[in-house]
Design a protein around this motif. Structure first.
Motif, PDB file in Angstrom:
ATOM      1  N   VAL A   1      49.488  74.401  23.829  1.00 40.47           N
ATOM      2  CA  VAL A   1      49.336  74.120  25.255  1.00 40.47           C
ATOM      3  C   VAL A   1      49.878  75.333  25.993  1.00 40.47           C
ATOM      4  O   VAL A   1      51.047  75.688  25.851  1.00 40.47           O
ATOM      5  CB  VAL A   1      50.104  72.858  25.670  1.00 40.47           C
ATOM      6  CG1 VAL A   1      50.000  72.643  27.175  1.00 40.47           C
ATOM      7  CG2 VAL A   1      49.561  71.639  24.929  1.00 40.47           C
ATOM      8  N   CYS A   2      49.031  75.976  26.752  1.00 41.60           N
ATOM      9  CA  CYS A   2      49.384  77.243  27.389  1.00 41.60           C
ATOM     10  C   CYS A   2      49.513  77.059  28.897  1.00 41.60           C
ATOM     11  O   CYS A   2      48.566  76.624  29.557  1.00 41.60           O
ATOM     12  CB  CYS A   2      48.329  78.292  27.073  1.00 41.60           C
ATOM     13  SG  CYS A   2      48.743  79.929  27.699  1.00 41.60           S
ATOM     14  N   SER A   3      50.701  77.367  29.430  1.00 42.38           N
ATOM     15  CA  SER A   3      50.906  77.437  30.884  1.00 42.38           C
ATOM     16  C   SER A   3      50.685  78.885  31.287  1.00 42.38           C
ATOM     17  O   SER A   3      51.601  79.710  31.230  1.00 42.38           O
ATOM     18  CB  SER A   3      52.318  76.989  31.250  1.00 42.38           C
ATOM     19  OG  SER A   3      52.523  75.633  30.952  1.00 42.38           O
TER      20      SER A   3
ATOM     21  N   VAL B   1      54.632  85.268  30.242  1.00 44.83           N
ATOM     22  CA  VAL B   1      54.622  86.421  29.332  1.00 44.83           C
ATOM     23  C   VAL B   1      54.902  86.013  27.890  1.00 44.83           C
ATOM     24  O   VAL B   1      54.940  86.882  27.006  1.00 44.83           O
ATOM     25  CB  VAL B   1      55.641  87.485  29.789  1.00 44.83           C
ATOM     26  CG1 VAL B   1      55.312  87.979  31.185  1.00 44.83           C
ATOM     27  CG2 VAL B   1      57.081  86.954  29.737  1.00 44.83           C
ATOM     28  N   ARG B   2      55.115  84.715  27.644  1.00 42.88           N
ATOM     29  CA  ARG B   2      55.327  84.250  26.275  1.00 42.88           C
ATOM     30  C   ARG B   2      54.017  83.773  25.667  1.00 42.88           C
ATOM     31  O   ARG B   2      53.104  83.365  26.378  1.00 42.88           O
ATOM     32  CB  ARG B   2      56.357  83.125  26.249  1.00 42.88           C
ATOM     33  CG  ARG B   2      57.779  83.581  26.497  1.00 42.88           C
ATOM     34  CD  ARG B   2      58.753  82.419  26.456  1.00 42.88           C
ATOM     35  NE  ARG B   2      60.135  82.871  26.628  1.00 42.88           N
ATOM     36  CZ  ARG B   2      61.145  82.050  26.896  1.00 42.88           C
ATOM     37  NH1 ARG B   2      60.929  80.743  27.008  1.00 42.88           N
ATOM     38  NH2 ARG B   2      62.370  82.536  27.038  1.00 42.88           N
ATOM     39  N   GLU B   3      53.977  83.791  24.331  1.00 45.52           N
ATOM     40  CA  GLU B   3      52.767  83.369  23.642  1.00 45.52           C
ATOM     41  C   GLU B   3      52.550  81.872  23.849  1.00 45.52           C
ATOM     42  O   GLU B   3      53.497  81.110  24.048  1.00 45.52           O
ATOM     43  CB  GLU B   3      52.840  83.703  22.155  1.00 45.52           C
ATOM     44  CG  GLU B   3      53.965  83.051  21.406  1.00 45.52           C
ATOM     45  CD  GLU B   3      55.231  83.890  21.376  1.00 45.52           C
ATOM     46  OE1 GLU B   3      56.077  83.645  20.486  1.00 45.52           O
ATOM     47  OE2 GLU B   3      55.384  84.781  22.238  1.00 45.52           O
ATOM     48  N   PRO B   4      51.282  81.432  23.801  1.00 46.91           N
ATOM     49  CA  PRO B   4      50.974  80.014  23.977  1.00 46.91           C
ATOM     50  C   PRO B   4      51.753  79.129  23.017  1.00 46.91           C
ATOM     51  O   PRO B   4      51.945  79.466  21.851  1.00 46.91           O
ATOM     52  CB  PRO B   4      49.467  79.945  23.698  1.00 46.91           C
ATOM     53  CG  PRO B   4      48.956  81.301  24.015  1.00 46.91           C
ATOM     54  CD  PRO B   4      50.062  82.240  23.616  1.00 46.91           C
TER      55      PRO B   4
ATOM     56  N   PRO C   1      57.443  78.182  28.847  1.00 46.04           N
ATOM     57  CA  PRO C   1      56.990  79.309  29.657  1.00 46.04           C
ATOM     58  C   PRO C   1      58.133  80.190  30.146  1.00 46.04           C
ATOM     59  O   PRO C   1      59.262  79.734  30.354  1.00 46.04           O
ATOM     60  CB  PRO C   1      56.289  78.626  30.845  1.00 46.04           C
ATOM     61  CG  PRO C   1      55.988  77.237  30.385  1.00 46.04           C
ATOM     62  CD  PRO C   1      57.085  76.880  29.431  1.00 46.04           C
ATOM     63  N   ALA C   2      57.829  81.465  30.329  1.00 40.89           N
ATOM     64  CA  ALA C   2      58.711  82.420  30.994  1.00 40.89           C
ATOM     65  C   ALA C   2      57.806  83.225  31.924  1.00 40.89           C
ATOM     66  O   ALA C   2      57.040  84.066  31.470  1.00 40.89           O
ATOM     67  CB  ALA C   2      59.417  83.319  29.991  1.00 40.89           C
ATOM     68  N   TYR C   3      57.870  82.933  33.219  1.00 38.53           N
ATOM     69  CA  TYR C   3      56.961  83.547  34.175  1.00 38.53           C
ATOM     70  C   TYR C   3      57.585  84.803  34.766  1.00 38.53           C
ATOM     71  O   TYR C   3      58.721  84.785  35.260  1.00 38.53           O
ATOM     72  CB  TYR C   3      56.641  82.572  35.312  1.00 38.53           C
ATOM     73  CG  TYR C   3      55.982  81.299  34.859  1.00 38.53           C
ATOM     74  CD1 TYR C   3      54.631  81.263  34.543  1.00 38.53           C
ATOM     75  CD2 TYR C   3      56.706  80.119  34.746  1.00 38.53           C
ATOM     76  CE1 TYR C   3      54.025  80.092  34.127  1.00 38.53           C
ATOM     77  CE2 TYR C   3      56.107  78.939  34.335  1.00 38.53           C
ATOM     78  CZ  TYR C   3      54.770  78.933  34.022  1.00 38.53           C
ATOM     79  OH  TYR C   3      54.173  77.763  33.607  1.00 38.53           O
ATOM     80  N   ALA C   4      56.834  85.899  34.716  1.00 38.51           N
ATOM     81  CA  ALA C   4      57.228  87.124  35.394  1.00 38.51           C
ATOM     82  C   ALA C   4      56.541  87.177  36.747  1.00 38.51           C
ATOM     83  O   ALA C   4      55.459  86.613  36.937  1.00 38.51           O
ATOM     84  CB  ALA C   4      56.844  88.350  34.559  1.00 38.51           C
ATOM     85  N   LEU C   5      57.179  87.841  37.696  1.00 41.80           N
ATOM     86  CA  LEU C   5      56.579  87.996  39.020  1.00 41.80           C
ATOM     87  C   LEU C   5      55.270  88.769  38.924  1.00 41.80           C
ATOM     88  O   LEU C   5      55.023  89.493  37.954  1.00 41.80           O
ATOM     89  CB  LEU C   5      57.546  88.723  39.950  1.00 41.80           C
ATOM     90  CG  LEU C   5      58.848  87.987  40.289  1.00 41.80           C
ATOM     91  CD1 LEU C   5      59.776  88.901  41.077  1.00 41.80           C
ATOM     92  CD2 LEU C   5      58.550  86.723  41.083  1.00 41.80           C
ATOM     93  N   VAL C   6      54.435  88.612  39.956  1.00 39.12           N
ATOM     94  CA  VAL C   6      53.163  89.315  40.023  1.00 39.12           C
ATOM     95  C   VAL C   6      53.314  90.430  41.050  1.00 39.12           C
ATOM     96  O   VAL C   6      53.222  90.187  42.256  1.00 39.12           O
ATOM     97  CB  VAL C   6      52.020  88.365  40.418  1.00 39.12           C
ATOM     98  CG1 VAL C   6      50.694  89.109  40.487  1.00 39.12           C
ATOM     99  CG2 VAL C   6      51.941  87.200  39.433  1.00 39.12           C
ATOM    100  N   PRO C   7      53.597  91.671  40.608  1.00 35.48           N
ATOM    101  CA  PRO C   7      53.838  92.761  41.555  1.00 35.48           C
ATOM    102  C   PRO C   7      52.656  92.962  42.500  1.00 35.48           C
ATOM    103  O   PRO C   7      51.507  93.005  42.078  1.00 35.48           O
ATOM    104  CB  PRO C   7      54.027  93.982  40.649  1.00 35.48           C
ATOM    105  CG  PRO C   7      54.401  93.424  39.322  1.00 35.48           C
ATOM    106  CD  PRO C   7      53.689  92.122  39.212  1.00 35.48           C
TER     107      PRO C   7
END
Length: 595
Positions: free
Chosen positions: A352-354, A368-371, A375-381
């Motif tokens: 299950v991929c977020s 940025v983590r594998e499905p 989750p570990a969300y990085a900002l969207v520059p």
């Protein structure tokens, strides 16, 4: 001559490329060509977007400053821009000093003027309104978030870039197989000037290009009631053995869809076998004719499905869709994590991929983590400017505390997201509480935890959604004869007919199992006391009374979801079950369905 030869050669290459790609046999020529165009354009836009994101990760501060200054320059001639002196701001630090931290009421009069047709209230002369997004209203009434044409294009470029960089091979594969999605028809509303109002989650679906990849054709997305829409969506998807992925929105939605499939598969298989919707389905004659025109009898596929369903539902998804690579469902937060765990039984190892962390206010992060991992969300520059307001475990900020920059946050700490976007919101407190879990280049990585206002507080004890959910789960795990289907809570003050006594919590449970014993009913209260010292101290003093557990009939939460979508602007795709009810009407809905 040479130019025409070049065109012929290009067309030949495109034809060879298209013909060589595996494709769903349920495509029309038109939908196949549109999906081919969608695939190749997405790959190109995604590659360019990822290149831009990569540059931004190398210097996150400058990317965010550039975004803020460009946004201020675009809107400095608006009434809002003049009032806040955008033309005098020339750096990110000047912006943070000059502009206050805000909430929705700060923007409400300006947004209302835009809805009435006065675009210059918030925007410069080059902006146009594409749509007004209607928030889900999980913690209160729905809000209207404007989306400009430029803002939408930037958002889609950021989404494609982020997806291309992290899960591109799965999300933009080199094939023309269908993607499974099970939408309900949105109930569009319009401003007096004719601009659409609806959920952000279905905006992209209004594109013919985007819709071409889905198992449900646009012309079939005409049913607004959840049960009937799910039935039609499953019939159109199950007939196609080659489905490549499943977009379910939220983990809550995925769980609900899997439960529907397990309960109703015999009727679904029957409709696939006959190529007709069964007579018991509550749809209009016109809707029935439209859907039936898309169906043909598929007896061999029906036989295959029936064999698999009769073997049981452990690992059912890859058994009926052997080409499926992944399932996309936002599963962040304590509440959604519960559903993610329940879905694993059906998925047979499929991750299950977020993929992205998005809201009506914009795209906030990319996973940025594998499905399959948390989750570990990085900002969207360059997508927006995000600040982090420190909050405690209950989601509250101390008075006078200022938001921090991305470079100033600490791993393990909780923060409320404060966003400045491209479509008219500046230093806006979203109400989303996140926990910082690591770093990715110059960006912190974070995971959504809970909504700031989803808190129980009858005597200043301030029990967060996360704390209560953990205590409830611990208690339920000790009940081997029970399966928790869903839950919500309320403060006793909202039960106008309730018994006298100290204030307490109402806990509404939908369970699959025998009646609860008095000991089990007390387990949840004991579990929360063990994990929450302040709650225990007030329970010991009898300042807070014992919880009242109310078991509701199976199907109550499904009925509540439909009720909310029928009586509010919320759409089925964006619905998130509130863990704390806030009105007497909501509490009465559940009390009336008590076992």
């Amino acid at each position: 001559m040479e130019q025409s030869q070049g065109v012929v050669a290009l067309l030949l290459l495109v034809t060879i490329d298209l013909v060589s790609m595996p494709r769903s046999r349920f495509h029309t020529w038109r939908s196949m060509l549109l999906q081919y165009l969608m695939r190749r354009v997405s790959q190109l836009v995604g590659a360019y977007g990822w290149w831009r994101l990569g540059a931004g990760y190398c210097d996150l501060y400058r990317a965010q400053e550039r975004f803020v200054l460009e946004t201020l320059r675009q809107n400095e001639d608006s009434d809002y821009g003049r009032h806040h002196r955008f033309s005098e701001i020339h750096s990110l630090e000047e912006f943070r000093r000059a502009h206050p931290v805000t909430e929705y009421d700060h923007f409400k009069p300006y947004i209302q003027r835009v809805m009435d047709g006065d675009l210059r209230a918030l925007y410069g002369p080059k902006e146009n309104i594409s749509m007004f997004y209607c928030s889900s209203g999980t913690t209160g009434s729905s809000k209207h978030i404007p989306m400009t044409s430029n803002g939408f294009n930037k958002t889609m470029a950021n989404i494609f870039g982020a997806i291309h960089g992290f899960v591109g091979k799965d999300f933009f594969p080199s094939d023309l197989m269908k993607v499974m999605q099970l939408p309900c028809a949105p109930r569009w509303r319009y401003t007096k000037t004719g601009v659409k109002i609806g959920p952000a989650s279905v905006h992209a679906m209004s594109s013919v290009l985007v819709a071409s990849q889905y198992s449900m054709p646009r012309e079939a997305n005409i049913i607004a009631s959840e049960a009937e829409a799910l039935h039609v969506g499953f019939v159109l998807a199950l007939r196609d053995r080659g489905i490549s992925s499943w977009e379910a929105g939220f983990a809550f939605g995925l769980w609900n869809q899997l439960q529907f499939l397990e309960r109703h598969w015999p009727l679904l298989v029957q409709d696939i076998r006959t190529g007709r919707l069964n007579a018991t389905l509550k749809v209009s004659d016109e809707q029935r004719r439209t859907i039936d025109a898309l169906l043909t009898p598929e007896p061999r596929r029906a036989d295959e499905l029936q064999r698999e369903f009769e073997l049981g539902f452990d690992g059912i998804v890859p058994r009926i869709f052997p080409r499926m690579r992944m399932v996309s469902a936002l599963s962040s937060g304590t509440s959604m994590a519960v559903y993610r765990e329940r879905c694993k039984r059906y998925l047979g190892g499929l991750p299950v991929c977020s993929i992205i962390y998005t809201a009506s206010e914009g795209v906030l992060g990319v996973n940025v983590r594998e499905p399959g991992r948390s989750p570990a969300y990085a900002l969207v520059p360059g997508g927006n400017f995000v600040e982090f307001l420190p909050v405690n475990e209950s989601g509250e900020a101390e008075p006078g505390v200022a938001p921090l920059l991305a470079s100033e946050v600490r791993v393990g700490q909780l923060y409320e997201v404060v966003v400045t976007n491209a479509t008219g919101l500046y230093r806006y407190r979203m109400g989303d509480v996140v926990r910082v879990v690591g770093t990715f280049h110059q960006s912190p990585t974070f995971d959504f935890q809970f909504r700031a206002k989803q808190m129980l507080n009858v005597h200043m004890e301030k029990v967060s959604e996360a704390a209560f959910t953990a205590a409830l789960q611990q208690a339920v795990d000790a009940w081997p004869d029970q399966r928790l289907l869903d839950f919500t809570t309320a403060e006793s003050v909202l039960d106008s007919a309730g018994a006298a006594g100290p204030p307490h919590y109402l806990v509404f449970l939908e369970l699959n199992g025998p009646p609860l014993s008095p000991e089990q009913a007390a387990d949840v209260d004991r579990s929360l006391q063990e994990s929450h010292y302040v709650y225990k101290s007030f329970r010991v003093k009898d300042a807070i009374g014992p919880m009242r557990l109310v078991r509701v009939h199976e199907g109550t939460f499904t009925a509540f979801r439909q009720h909310v979508c029928d009586t509010t602007p919320a759409a089925m795709q964006q619905f998130k079950q509130p863990r704390v009810l806030r009105t007497e009407e909501q509490v009465r809905f559940f009390l009336e369905r008590a076992v």
